[in-house]
Design a protein around this motif. Structure first.
Motif, PDB file in Angstrom:
ATOM      1  N   LEU A  62       1.862   9.669  -8.631  1.00 50.34           N
ATOM      2  CA  LEU A  62       2.669   9.487  -9.831  1.00 50.34           C
ATOM      3  C   LEU A  62       3.156   8.066 -10.032  1.00 50.34           C
ATOM      4  N   ASP A  63       3.469   7.344  -8.970  1.00 48.54           N
ATOM      5  CA  ASP A  63       4.154   6.059  -9.116  1.00 48.54           C
ATOM      6  C   ASP A  63       3.332   4.849  -8.696  1.00 48.54           C
ATOM      7  N   ILE A  64       2.302   5.031  -7.889  1.00 49.93           N
ATOM      8  CA  ILE A  64       1.650   3.867  -7.285  1.00 49.93           C
ATOM      9  C   ILE A  64       0.203   3.711  -7.730  1.00 49.93           C
ATOM     10  N   GLN A  65      -0.523   4.780  -7.860  1.00 51.39           N
ATOM     11  CA  GLN A  65      -1.977   4.702  -8.023  1.00 51.39           C
ATOM     12  C   GLN A  65      -2.402   3.809  -9.182  1.00 51.39           C
ATOM     13  N   ASN A  66      -1.817   3.980 -10.347  1.00 51.41           N
ATOM     14  CA  ASN A  66      -2.222   3.242 -11.546  1.00 51.41           C
ATOM     15  C   ASN A  66      -1.142   2.278 -12.005  1.00 51.41           C
ATOM     16  N   ALA A  67      -0.435   1.662 -11.068  1.00 50.14           N
ATOM     17  CA  ALA A  67       0.606   0.705 -11.427  1.00 50.14           C
ATOM     18  C   ALA A  67      -0.018  -0.592 -11.908  1.00 50.14           C
ATOM     19  N   ASP A  68       0.611  -1.212 -12.895  1.00 51.67           N
ATOM     20  CA  ASP A  68       0.130  -2.473 -13.444  1.00 51.67           C
ATOM     21  C   ASP A  68       0.887  -3.606 -12.770  1.00 51.67           C
ATOM     22  N   LEU A  69       0.175  -4.433 -12.037  1.00 44.39           N
ATOM     23  CA  LEU A  69       0.796  -5.521 -11.283  1.00 44.39           C
ATOM     24  C   LEU A  69       0.478  -6.883 -11.874  1.00 44.39           C
ATOM     25  N   ALA A  70       0.011  -6.922 -13.109  1.00 40.29           N
ATOM     26  CA  ALA A  70      -0.413  -8.195 -13.683  1.00 40.29           C
ATOM     27  C   ALA A  70       0.740  -9.167 -13.818  1.00 40.29           C
ATOM     28  N   GLU A  71       1.950  -8.654 -14.151  1.00 43.47           N
ATOM     29  CA  GLU A  71       3.063  -9.566 -14.347  1.00 43.47           C
ATOM     30  C   GLU A  71       3.715  -9.970 -13.037  1.00 43.47           C
ATOM     31  N   ASP A  72       3.397  -9.278 -11.946  1.00 41.11           N
ATOM     32  CA  ASP A  72       4.035  -9.579 -10.665  1.00 41.11           C
ATOM     33  C   ASP A  72       3.304 -10.652  -9.863  1.00 41.11           C
ATOM     34  N   LEU A  73       2.037 -10.863 -10.161  1.00 40.23           N
ATOM     35  CA  LEU A  73       1.241 -11.802  -9.385  1.00 40.23           C
ATOM     36  C   LEU A  73       0.878 -13.008 -10.224  1.00 40.23           C
ATOM     37  N   GLU A  74       0.615 -14.098  -9.543  1.00 39.41           N
ATOM     38  CA  GLU A  74       0.281 -15.349 -10.218  1.00 39.41           C
ATOM     39  C   GLU A  74      -1.122 -15.294 -10.786  1.00 39.41           C
ATOM     40  N   GLY A  75      -1.384 -16.173 -11.740  1.00 39.35           N
ATOM     41  CA  GLY A  75      -2.699 -16.217 -12.342  1.00 39.35           C
ATOM     42  C   GLY A  75      -3.726 -16.850 -11.431  1.00 39.35           C
ATOM     43  N   GLY A  76      -4.981 -16.734 -11.832  1.00 40.60           N
ATOM     44  CA  GLY A  76      -6.068 -17.285 -11.040  1.00 40.60           C
ATOM     45  C   GLY A  76      -6.578 -16.367  -9.973  1.00 40.60           C
ATOM     46  N   ASP A  77      -6.005 -15.191  -9.843  1.00 38.77           N
ATOM     47  CA  ASP A  77      -6.449 -14.207  -8.851  1.00 38.77           C
ATOM     48  C   ASP A  77      -7.325 -13.188  -9.564  1.00 38.77           C
ATOM     49  N   ASP A  78      -8.607 -13.147  -9.209  1.00 38.89           N
ATOM     50  CA  ASP A  78      -9.541 -12.245  -9.875  1.00 38.89           C
ATOM     51  C   ASP A  78      -9.635 -10.882  -9.216  1.00 38.89           C
ATOM     52  N   ARG A  79      -8.749 -10.556  -8.322  1.00 34.02           N
ATOM     53  CA  ARG A  79      -8.780  -9.240  -7.692  1.00 34.02           C
ATOM     54  C   ARG A  79      -8.232  -8.180  -8.649  1.00 34.02           C
ATOM     55  N   ILE A  80      -8.586  -6.937  -8.379  1.00 39.30           N
ATOM     56  CA  ILE A  80      -8.190  -5.818  -9.234  1.00 39.30           C
ATOM     57  C   ILE A  80      -6.683  -5.608  -9.088  1.00 39.30           C
ATOM     58  N   ALA A  81      -5.974  -5.513 -10.230  1.00 39.21           N
ATOM     59  CA  ALA A  81      -4.525  -5.417 -10.210  1.00 39.21           C
ATOM     60  C   ALA A  81      -3.997  -4.099 -10.742  1.00 39.21           C
ATOM     61  N   ASP A  82      -4.757  -3.400 -11.582  1.00 35.75           N
ATOM     62  CA  ASP A  82      -4.227  -2.190 -12.212  1.00 35.75           C
ATOM     63  C   ASP A  82      -4.530  -0.914 -11.431  1.00 35.75           C
ATOM     64  N   VAL A  83      -5.139  -1.000 -10.283  1.00 35.21           N
ATOM     65  CA  VAL A  83      -5.420   0.155  -9.433  1.00 35.21           C
ATOM     66  C   VAL A  83      -5.065  -0.214  -7.995  1.00 35.21           C
ATOM     67  N   ILE A  84      -4.391   0.697  -7.323  1.00 30.16           N
ATOM     68  CA  ILE A  84      -4.043   0.513  -5.915  1.00 30.16           C
ATOM     69  C   ILE A  84      -4.718   1.625  -5.124  1.00 30.16           C
ATOM     70  N   PRO A  85      -5.745   1.328  -4.338  1.00 31.93           N
ATOM     71  CA  PRO A  85      -6.398   2.376  -3.536  1.00 31.93           C
ATOM     72  C   PRO A  85      -5.510   2.821  -2.387  1.00 31.93           C
ATOM     73  N   LEU A  86      -5.881   3.933  -1.766  1.00 29.39           N
ATOM     74  CA  LEU A  86      -5.093   4.522  -0.688  1.00 29.39           C
ATOM     75  C   LEU A  86      -5.966   4.698   0.550  1.00 29.39           C
ATOM     76  N   VAL A  87      -5.459   4.258   1.680  1.00 24.65           N
ATOM     77  CA  VAL A  87      -6.089   4.473   2.983  1.00 24.65           C
ATOM     78  C   VAL A  87      -5.208   5.449   3.759  1.00 24.65           C
ATOM     79  N   VAL A  88      -5.801   6.538   4.244  1.00 26.00           N
ATOM     80  CA  VAL A  88      -5.072   7.581   4.965  1.00 26.00           C
ATOM     81  C   VAL A  88      -5.530   7.576   6.414  1.00 26.00           C
ATOM     82  N   ASN A  89      -4.599   7.349   7.314  1.00 25.77           N
ATOM     83  CA  ASN A  89      -4.879   7.378   8.744  1.00 25.77           C
ATOM     84  C   ASN A  89      -4.331   8.676   9.312  1.00 25.77           C
TER      85      ASN A  89
END
Length: 786
Positions: free
Chosen positions: A475-502
């Protein structure tokens, strides 16, 4: 007279031995001469005797030397012994043959003494004794222990076969860790603080001196200690992660207690030259090189944890063998150059199947980069000691190279990655992690307190907590938009946060059922399954994944058990994580973004826990409820709650408004004398609560005198103030955390208190019956084992 061998054969054959018939001596003998004694042929003495007759036969007198004029010995009747093989025919020249046999045996002994000796084990000696008896080759009679030619060492048996000599072991050269050979002002340069400042780095140590290494293709560098790594040109590989040239500096923790991260230069020139303005004396050496890296000192005082927990003392320093061999100096304090692998140092090696699986999922991400990204949840499962946690950390670092932030769900209560055990946590990471778990303790985004290193005692609460964390991610993390939180020039994906389960390594019985429930909750898109090691067959009989039709299963090989596992156990690493957490120094400022986890940047190891200034709180005002979880906690009566909480590790839980109102009417306690504790109360619901962290109750005033409590916690004040519930489980402070390591070597007092009067500690032997150290005998065998 019955020989020992005949008696033994009859006994093995299940028949009663028949008496031997001996013929009378011949009548024409003029004078009776002493007949030579018939020495029965027996095997070397063993611990088990066949019968009393065999025992008496093995104790015959020594042979008497016969005079030269002694006549021919008398023979037994031919028909009585024609079919028997248990008697040696003795002639008059038996003495000569015996002497010759003894002389030949002495020659064989001399020949064998010239061979390099090898210790004969008990099993080898027992095996060599069990050979077939031959009438033509008499066995050595070890019962004649007092003879002149008796063998002194009865543990060696000489057979009539040539001995098989062991091959001489040739000492092998240690494996090479660093193929890079530093040469000052050729491929190694010391740079000043002003030169580092001109590089315009993003790290906090941008105005600190350093050392620049110019690497050729495929050269490796192995370093021990803590340092900052910045790739100035080209690209390098570290722990299976490719680091291109950038202005980002990475914190590297490389102790001897875990596999070392080895820097390897990649044979590629994909990154353009000129990203950093290098000094002129370095630019000439860069031409034709593959990569240029900058090393700087990293001062975090994490090395002091070795003084706190003496089991890990000196893990950031070279071993004795490494100190005896000269190594190149890099001009950096706390950074040591390693050339070869030793018995206590092993490199971090990524198996090929791991690299192929991680490359495959990153290829899928690249194919879907131009449209909506599908749900990406990666679940890692496997048995214990298979490298599951190491793979999960490596996968996390790989994903950070494509995503700006990655979520990490920790379901392993025993070996947690970001916190000490006893909690299920959801962390959000935005930078690679290079180091074992105790080097990056964190304040998680969301966590729930279980209170034990295994979900065995509370499986329902364990599953409910994981379900709440999965719901928070969806509900809160998976599709969060982080474009305004990070500096420009970073071409990594910002609108999706994947999950690793250990997941945990408990894969049998209840553990397998819990793992199946977790997979149903998480709904992973990819499952990484590590094969069980050769010593663990638990995962080999596991069932197929529940949602196999919707998940891609990647079969991975398990990493071989490192030699380091023989030096440090899982309990040792767990104790180190607990002490690292309570000595950690977290930033006191509130983070700018809520979608992040706060990592510890340094450690306060100058003072032990018994000397650090605590928080003094009034539990009447600060806390609304006290809970106990775990096996047997429901039996604690309210009058004993003060004794239970003294020197206890508790979880600081924050509940939503109104979550505790349902139990307020049922809680009966005297507000003036006892804590707000209700016996056998259930923990708060994970859907309406969260655990900020842990605290140590260092002291608790008697209820009749005061309501003060002293707490030690690394949490910043803004999180500590919002925690209104104390929850105690089965976690205990290691004994290393109770000691004053400043006076531990001298044997002095503990924080100014006499050792015998220190609470919670007992010095010397225990009191009472059974308090002393038990002596266990392991050399006793049953009759069938002899």
């Amino acid at each position: 007279m019955l020989s020992a061998v005949a008696a033994r054969k009859a006994r093995l054959g299940g028949k009663k031995p028949q008496p031997e018939v001996v013929s009378a001596p011949q009548k024409h003998t003029p004078s009776p001469s002493p007949s030579p004694e018939i020495v029965p042929v027996t095997k070397p003495p063993s611990k088990r005797k066949s019968s009393a007759t065999a025992f008496n036969a093995s104790k015959k007198k020594k042979k008497q030397h016969k005079p030269a004029e002694r006549k021919r010995a008398r023979y037994f009747q031919e028909d009585a012994f024609k079919t028997q093989d248990d008697v040696i025919m003795v002639d008059e020249d038996d003495e000569d043959e015996s002497d010759a046999s003894q002389s030949s045996m002495s020659v064989d002994r001399d020949a064998l003494e010239r061979v390099p000796s090898q210790t004969t084990t008990r099993s080898d000696h027992r095996t060599r004794q069990k050979r077939a008896w031959s009438p033509s080759a008499p066995l050595d009679d070890s019962s004649d222990e007092e003879g002149e030619d008796a063998v002194e060492d009865d543990s060696t048996v000489f057979d009539n076969v040539a001995p098989i000599l062991p091959a001489r072991t040739v000492p092998q050269e240690p494996s090479l860790l660093s193929s890079f050979l530093p040469a000052l002002n050729d491929n190694t340069f010391y740079v000043t603080a002003d030169e580092v400042k001109a590089l315009n780095l993003l790290s906090s140590c941008s105005e600190q001196k350093g050392t620049v290494l110019v690497l050729s293709a495929l050269e490796t560098v192995a370093l021990l200690g803590t340092y900052l790594l910045t790739v100035l040109d080209g690209s390098v590989s570290l722990c299976g992660i490719t680091l291109p040239a950038s202005r980002m500096s990475y914190r590297i923790f490389s102790p001897r207690s875990s596999p070392l991260p080895v820097i390897q230069c990649l044979s590629t020139n994909a990154s353009p030259h000129g990203l950093h303005q290098l000094p002129g004396r370095i630019s000439n050496a860069v031409e034709g090189s593959a990569a240029v890296i900058l090393l700087q000192e990293l001062r975090t005082d994490v090395e002091g944890l070795g003084q706190v927990c003496r089991t890990f003392d000196g893990i950031f320093m070279p071993s004795r063998w490494q100190r005896s061999h000269p190594a190149p100096e890099l001009g950096l304090e706390g950074v040591h150059f390693l050339t070869h692998q030793t018995h206590d140092v092993s490199p971090m090696i990524i198996p090929p199947s791991w690299d192929s699986a991680m490359s495959a999922i990153l290829q899928v991400v690249s194919e879907h980069q131009d449209f909506n990204y599908p749900r990406r949840v990666y679940l890692v499962r496997g048995s214990r000691n298979s490298g599951k946690s190491t793979f999960a950390r490596t996968l996390l670092n790989r994903l950070i190279s494509r995503y700006r932030r990655v979520a990490f769900l920790e379901c392993d209560l025993g070996q947690s990655e970001f916190t000490l055990g006893g909690m299920v946590t959801l962390n959000i990471v935005d930078q690679p992690l290079f180091g074992p778990p105790f080097t990056h303790p964190s304040i998680p985004h969301t966590a729930h307190f279980i209170g034990a290193t295994s979900p065995r005692s509370s499986p329902s609460h364990y599953l409910e907590s994981i379900q709440a964390l999965v719901q928070t991610y969806n509900l809160d993390i998976q599709n969060a938009d982080l474009a305004e939180d990070l500096e420009g020039g970073d071409d990594r994906i910002a609108d999706v946060i994947p999950l690793v389960v250990n997941t945990m390594g408990w894969t049998k019985g209840l553990g397998a059922e819990l793992a199946r429930k977790i997979e149903e909750m998480v709904e992973p898109s990819d499952i990484f399954e590590l094969d069980a090691p050769a010593t663990d067959e638990g995962w080999a009989t596991s069932r197929a994944p529940v949602n196999q039709d919707h998940s891609t299963v990647h079969k991975l090989e398990s990493i071989s058990s490192s030699v380091l596992s023989t030096h440090y156990s899982a309990a040792d690493h767990r104790n180190l994580s607990i002490l690292s957490y309570f000595h950690a120094a977290f930033p006191a400022a509130v983070p700018t973004s809520s979608l992040t986890s706060v990592l510890a940047m340094s450690w306060n190891t100058s003072l032990p826990l018994c000397c650090q200034p605590p928080y003094e709180v009034d539990w009447k005002v600060a806390f609304d409820k006290v809970l106990l979880t775990g096996a047997g906690m429901e039996d604690v009566v309210p009058s004993e709650i003060h004794a239970v909480l003294n020197c206890a590790i508790v979880g600081l839980v924050a509940c939503e408004p109104g979550a505790l109102d349902a139990d307020a009417d049922n809680t009966t306690h005297d507000a003036l004398s006892t804590l707000p504790y209700k016996q056998a109360a259930s923990p708060p619901s994970p859907l309406s609560s969260k655990c900020h962290g842990l605290a140590l109750i260092r002291a608790l005033s008697p209820p009749a005198t005061s309501s003060l409590m002293h707490l030690l916690t690394p949490l910043p004040p803004y999180l500590f103030a919002s925690s209104r519930v104390l929850c105690k489980g089965e976690l205990e402070l290691p004994v290393w955390g109770m000691l004053d390591f400043r006076t531990l070597d001298s044997g002095g007092d503990v924080a100014g208190v006499e050792r015998g009067k220190v609470p919670y500690l007992r010095w010397g032997k225990g009191e009472g019956a059974g308090g002393e150290r038990r002596r266990v005998r392991r050399n006793l065998m049953r009759r069938g084992q002899m």
